[in-house]
Design a protein around this motif. Structure first.
Motif, PDB file in Angstrom:
ATOM      1  N   SER A   8      -4.256  46.822 -13.652  1.00 33.14           N
ATOM      2  CA  SER A   8      -3.494  47.065 -12.431  1.00 33.14           C
ATOM      3  C   SER A   8      -3.808  45.995 -11.392  1.00 33.14           C
ATOM      4  O   SER A   8      -4.867  45.366 -11.424  1.00 33.14           O
ATOM      5  N   PHE A   9      -2.899  45.809 -10.474  1.00 36.61           N
ATOM      6  CA  PHE A   9      -3.056  44.796  -9.432  1.00 36.61           C
ATOM      7  C   PHE A   9      -4.352  44.987  -8.650  1.00 36.61           C
ATOM      8  O   PHE A   9      -5.087  44.044  -8.400  1.00 36.61           O
ATOM      9  N   VAL A  10      -4.650  46.208  -8.273  1.00 39.22           N
ATOM     10  CA  VAL A  10      -5.816  46.484  -7.437  1.00 39.22           C
ATOM     11  C   VAL A  10      -7.115  46.284  -8.222  1.00 39.22           C
ATOM     12  O   VAL A  10      -8.132  45.899  -7.660  1.00 39.22           O
ATOM     13  N   GLY A 141     -18.156  71.453 -13.995  1.00 35.06           N
ATOM     14  CA  GLY A 141     -19.476  70.977 -14.373  1.00 35.06           C
ATOM     15  C   GLY A 141     -20.119  70.127 -13.299  1.00 35.06           C
ATOM     16  O   GLY A 141     -19.930  70.347 -12.106  1.00 35.06           O
ATOM     17  N   LYS A 142     -20.862  69.137 -13.746  1.00 32.38           N
ATOM     18  CA  LYS A 142     -21.629  68.284 -12.839  1.00 32.38           C
ATOM     19  C   LYS A 142     -20.875  67.018 -12.439  1.00 32.38           C
ATOM     20  O   LYS A 142     -21.458  66.105 -11.871  1.00 32.38           O
ATOM     21  N   LEU A 143     -19.597  66.961 -12.730  1.00 31.87           N
ATOM     22  CA  LEU A 143     -18.803  65.784 -12.405  1.00 31.87           C
ATOM     23  C   LEU A 143     -18.614  65.658 -10.895  1.00 31.87           C
ATOM     24  O   LEU A 143     -18.132  66.581 -10.243  1.00 31.87           O
ATOM     25  N   THR A 144     -19.016  64.514 -10.354  1.00 36.38           N
ATOM     26  CA  THR A 144     -18.766  64.202  -8.953  1.00 36.38           C
ATOM     27  C   THR A 144     -17.509  63.339  -8.896  1.00 36.38           C
ATOM     28  O   THR A 144     -17.387  62.367  -9.640  1.00 36.38           O
ATOM     29  N   VAL A 145     -16.585  63.705  -8.018  1.00 34.07           N
ATOM     30  CA  VAL A 145     -15.351  62.936  -7.874  1.00 34.07           C
ATOM     31  C   VAL A 145     -15.338  62.285  -6.503  1.00 34.07           C
ATOM     32  O   VAL A 145     -15.586  62.934  -5.492  1.00 34.07           O
ATOM     33  N   SER A 146     -15.069  60.984  -6.493  1.00 35.16           N
ATOM     34  CA  SER A 146     -14.889  60.236  -5.245  1.00 35.16           C
ATOM     35  C   SER A 146     -13.466  59.706  -5.229  1.00 35.16           C
ATOM     36  O   SER A 146     -12.993  59.158  -6.224  1.00 35.16           O
ATOM     37  N   PHE A 147     -12.797  59.889  -4.103  1.00 35.27           N
ATOM     38  CA  PHE A 147     -11.438  59.385  -3.948  1.00 35.27           C
ATOM     39  C   PHE A 147     -11.494  58.124  -3.097  1.00 35.27           C
ATOM     40  O   PHE A 147     -12.069  58.133  -2.013  1.00 35.27           O
ATOM     41  N   VAL A 148     -10.910  57.053  -3.593  1.00 41.09           N
ATOM     42  CA  VAL A 148     -10.783  55.816  -2.823  1.00 41.09           C
ATOM     43  C   VAL A 148      -9.325  55.741  -2.417  1.00 41.09           C
ATOM     44  O   VAL A 148      -8.439  55.771  -3.262  1.00 41.09           O
ATOM     45  N   ARG A 149      -9.096  55.671  -1.089  1.00 41.80           N
ATOM     46  CA  ARG A 149      -7.732  55.723  -0.570  1.00 41.80           C
ATOM     47  C   ARG A 149      -7.426  54.488   0.273  1.00 41.80           C
ATOM     48  O   ARG A 149      -7.433  54.554   1.493  1.00 41.80           O
ATOM     49  N   PRO A 150      -7.134  53.366  -0.393  1.00 44.49           N
ATOM     50  CA  PRO A 150      -6.816  52.156   0.370  1.00 44.49           C
ATOM     51  C   PRO A 150      -5.413  52.213   0.943  1.00 44.49           C
ATOM     52  O   PRO A 150      -4.583  53.016   0.525  1.00 44.49           O
ATOM     53  N   GLY A 151      -5.156  51.325   1.893  1.00 42.84           N
ATOM     54  CA  GLY A 151      -3.810  51.141   2.414  1.00 42.84           C
ATOM     55  C   GLY A 151      -3.106  50.113   1.549  1.00 42.84           C
ATOM     56  O   GLY A 151      -3.294  50.062   0.338  1.00 42.84           O
ATOM     57  N   PHE A 152      -2.336  49.250   2.159  1.00 44.41           N
ATOM     58  CA  PHE A 152      -1.649  48.183   1.435  1.00 44.41           C
ATOM     59  C   PHE A 152      -2.695  47.156   1.020  1.00 44.41           C
ATOM     60  O   PHE A 152      -3.439  46.650   1.848  1.00 44.41           O
ATOM     61  N   VAL A 153      -2.768  46.840  -0.273  1.00 46.34           N
ATOM     62  CA  VAL A 153      -3.773  45.905  -0.774  1.00 46.34           C
ATOM     63  C   VAL A 153      -3.139  44.526  -0.875  1.00 46.34           C
ATOM     64  O   VAL A 153      -2.130  44.340  -1.551  1.00 46.34           O
ATOM     65  N   ALA A 154      -3.746  43.576  -0.201  1.00 51.07           N
ATOM     66  CA  ALA A 154      -3.225  42.212  -0.176  1.00 51.07           C
ATOM     67  C   ALA A 154      -4.236  41.239  -0.783  1.00 51.07           C
ATOM     68  O   ALA A 154      -5.421  41.526  -0.873  1.00 51.07           O
ATOM     69  N   THR A 155      -3.755  40.094  -1.223  1.00 49.21           N
ATOM     70  CA  THR A 155      -4.600  38.993  -1.694  1.00 49.21           C
ATOM     71  C   THR A 155      -4.054  37.714  -1.076  1.00 49.21           C
ATOM     72  O   THR A 155      -2.987  37.703  -0.468  1.00 49.21           O
ATOM     73  N   GLU A 156      -4.759  36.633  -1.274  1.00 50.79           N
ATOM     74  CA  GLU A 156      -4.268  35.338  -0.785  1.00 50.79           C
ATOM     75  C   GLU A 156      -2.921  34.999  -1.425  1.00 50.79           C
ATOM     76  O   GLU A 156      -2.055  34.425  -0.795  1.00 50.79           O
ATOM     77  N   GLN A 157      -2.746  35.353  -2.699  1.00 51.85           N
ATOM     78  CA  GLN A 157      -1.511  35.030  -3.411  1.00 51.85           C
ATOM     79  C   GLN A 157      -0.406  36.058  -3.154  1.00 51.85           C
ATOM     80  O   GLN A 157       0.766  35.759  -3.303  1.00 51.85           O
ATOM     81  N   ASN A 158      -0.771  37.271  -2.803  1.00 48.77           N
ATOM     82  CA  ASN A 158       0.207  38.341  -2.628  1.00 48.77           C
ATOM     83  C   ASN A 158       0.085  38.888  -1.216  1.00 48.77           C
ATOM     84  O   ASN A 158      -0.565  39.878  -0.977  1.00 48.77           O
ATOM     85  N   ARG A 159       0.705  38.213  -0.301  1.00 45.85           N
ATOM     86  CA  ARG A 159       0.609  38.617   1.101  1.00 45.85           C
ATOM     87  C   ARG A 159       1.637  39.681   1.412  1.00 45.85           C
ATOM     88  O   ARG A 159       2.705  39.736   0.835  1.00 45.85           O
ATOM     89  N   THR A 160       1.328  40.479   2.344  1.00 43.28           N
ATOM     90  CA  THR A 160       2.242  41.504   2.804  1.00 43.28           C
ATOM     91  C   THR A 160       3.145  40.935   3.894  1.00 43.28           C
ATOM     92  O   THR A 160       2.730  40.045   4.641  1.00 43.28           O
ATOM     93  N   PRO A 161       4.347  41.441   4.008  1.00 40.01           N
ATOM     94  CA  PRO A 161       5.211  40.978   5.095  1.00 40.01           C
ATOM     95  C   PRO A 161       4.697  41.418   6.472  1.00 40.01           C
ATOM     96  O   PRO A 161       5.159  40.941   7.484  1.00 40.01           O
ATOM     97  N   TYR A 162       3.721  42.327   6.497  1.00 37.89           N
ATOM     98  CA  TYR A 162       3.170  42.821   7.750  1.00 37.89           C
ATOM     99  C   TYR A 162       2.031  41.945   8.270  1.00 37.89           C
ATOM    100  O   TYR A 162       1.500  42.196   9.334  1.00 37.89           O
ATOM    101  N   LEU A 163       1.654  40.934   7.508  1.00 36.81           N
ATOM    102  CA  LEU A 163       0.503  40.111   7.851  1.00 36.81           C
ATOM    103  C   LEU A 163       0.977  38.694   8.164  1.00 36.81           C
ATOM    104  O   LEU A 163       1.647  38.070   7.348  1.00 36.81           O
TER     105      LEU A 163
END
Length: 186
Positions: A8-10, A141-163
């Motif tokens: 995946s991209f992220v 059971g003993k499973l710990t769940v962590s949720f990672v909730r990013p916003g719009f993910v950008a890179t140098e090559q994939n810029r957002t129109p908002y930036l």
């Protein structure tokens, strides 16, 4: 560590980062049941039945979202993933979600903010909320769940129109105080 949806991209670059830090990493993605080195493929909704998983995992990081599938098909995948975690004695499931899981009317969100689990949103946000709620209610059971909730993910090559990139490595984010989607760099 098992990374589900490593293409995946992220997730791009995460495998190399973990290997550089000397972690043992396997990857799982859709395809015909097979294993080539550390990449295992198969039906995501049958992950717990895939014979090519031959080890237990401490951590599973889930990037998989069946975007063109129904909520029920996504729940089927999540159930298979939770069963897999139980079988493989996984201690930590890190589920990549979305900032859209929060109530957009909240003035401030941090690590202690609870996701909005009442489903009244549409499209992608409804899918993410439903999956998050199901994971939260179904973990055992003993499973710990962590949720990672990013916003719009950008890179140098994939810029957002908002930036808007300015000289001297400065960027300006278009929007106002009412903007609800933060931008994070991968």
């Amino acid at each position: 560590i098992l990374i589900c949806g490593h293409r995946s991209f992220v997730a791009k670059g995460l495998v190399d980062l973990f290997k550089k830090e000397s972690y043992q990493v396997d990857c799982f993605t859709r395809g015909i049941e097979a294993r080539t080195e550390n990449i295992i493929t198969g039906d995501v909704k049958q992950i717990e039945r895939n014979p090519f998983f031959d080890t237990e995992y401490d951590i599973v990081i889930n990037f998989i979202l069946l975007k063109d599938c129904s909520i029920d098909e996504n729940i089927e995948y999540v159930n298979a993933l939770l069963n897999f975690c139980k079988q493989k004695k996984v201690k930590q499931l890190i589920h990549i979600s979305s900032i859209m899981a929060y109530n957009e009317e909240l003035p401030y969100i941090d690590e202690s903010t609870h996701a909005e689990l009442d489903i009244h949103k549409q499209g992608y946000a409804a899918l993410k909320n439903t999956i998050d709620k199901h994971i939260e209610e179904s973990k055992t059971g003993k499973l710990t769940v962590s949720f990672v909730r990013p916003g719009f993910v950008a890179t140098e090559q994939n810029r957002t129109p908002y930036l808007i990139k300015l000289p001297f490595n400065i960027a300006v984010i278009k929007g106002s105080r009412q903007s609800i989607l933060p931008i994070v760099m991968r």
